[in-house]
Scaffold this motif. Sequence first.
Motif, short mmCIF file in Angstrom:
data_model
loop_
_atom_site.label_atom_id
_atom_site.label_comp_id
_atom_site.label_asym_id
_atom_site.label_seq_id
_atom_site.Cartn_x
_atom_site.Cartn_y
_atom_site.Cartn_z
N ASP A 1 0.68 -1.38 -0.13
CA ASP A 1 0.10 0.08 -0.02
C ASP A 1 0.78 1.20 0.01
OD1 ASP A 1 1.18 -0.30 2.46
OD2 ASP A 1 -0.86 0.30 3.61
N GLU A 2 2.14 0.91 -0.41
CA GLU A 2 3.02 2.23 -0.53
C GLU A 2 3.45 2.33 -2.08
OE1 GLU A 2 5.01 2.15 3.88
OE2 GLU A 2 5.99 1.00 2.37
N HIS B 1 5.64 6.79 0.28
CA HIS B 1 4.75 7.22 1.07
C HIS B 1 3.55 6.25 0.83
CE1 HIS B 1 5.87 11.47 1.25
NE2 HIS B 1 6.53 11.39 0.10
N HIS B 2 2.61 6.41 1.73
CA HIS B 2 1.11 5.54 1.64
C HIS B 2 0.36 5.73 0.68
CE1 HIS B 2 -2.48 4.18 3.35
NE2 HIS B 2 -1.67 3.20 3.76
N ARG B 3 -0.52 5.10 0.30
CA ARG B 3 -1.17 5.28 -0.78
C ARG B 3 -2.34 6.59 -0.78
NH1 ARG B 3 0.12 4.04 -5.85
NH2 ARG B 3 0.98 2.12 -5.84
N SER B 4 -2.41 6.81 0.57
CA SER B 4 -3.64 7.96 0.82
C SER B 4 -2.75 9.18 0.52
CB SER B 4 -3.59 8.07 2.35
OG SER B 4 -2.63 8.16 3.24
N GLN B 5 -1.42 9.55 0.57
CA GLN B 5 -0.81 10.56 0.04
C GLN B 5 -0.51 10.63 -1.52
OE1 GLN B 5 2.67 10.77 2.38
NE2 GLN B 5 1.62 11.55 4.45
N CYS C 1 3.62 12.56 -4.84
CA CYS C 1 2.89 12.44 -3.60
C CYS C 1 2.13 14.22 -3.56
CB CYS C 1 3.91 12.52 -2.39
SG CYS C 1 4.98 13.64 -2.38
N SER C 2 1.42 14.07 -2.33
CA SER C 2 0.51 15.37 -2.07
C SER C 2 1.41 16.56 -1.82
CB SER C 2 -0.42 15.13 -1.12
OG SER C 2 0.19 14.78 0.17
#
Length: 98
Positions: free
Chosen positions: A68-69, A79-83, A94-95
């Motif tokens: 998930d990275e 980074h984590h996928r949420s970023q 990334c964000s």
Amino acid sequence: MATDYDTPRKTDDDINEDSIEELKARRVDKSAGSVDVDEFEQAESLELPGADLSNEELSVRVVPKQADEFTCSSCFLVHHRSQLAKEKDGQPICSDCA
């Protein structure tokens, strides 16, 4: 000199109430300087950049990239996928870099 920001501040009325003798005594106390010897001892313990670290050993546990990275193609950090902000030319960004 360290400043204590929690101490109450004096108002204009408090400043006008100080006597001349108190003000003179404060000025004499502040002018009596003291040398801090600890500063020199602390400076000796610092290591300068470029020091010989050949006999030093690092112990860092490296964890492989998880499912998930992702690795940002701009900053090259994992980074984590949420970023994940976007993909540019098929490369993840990334964000923080977007």
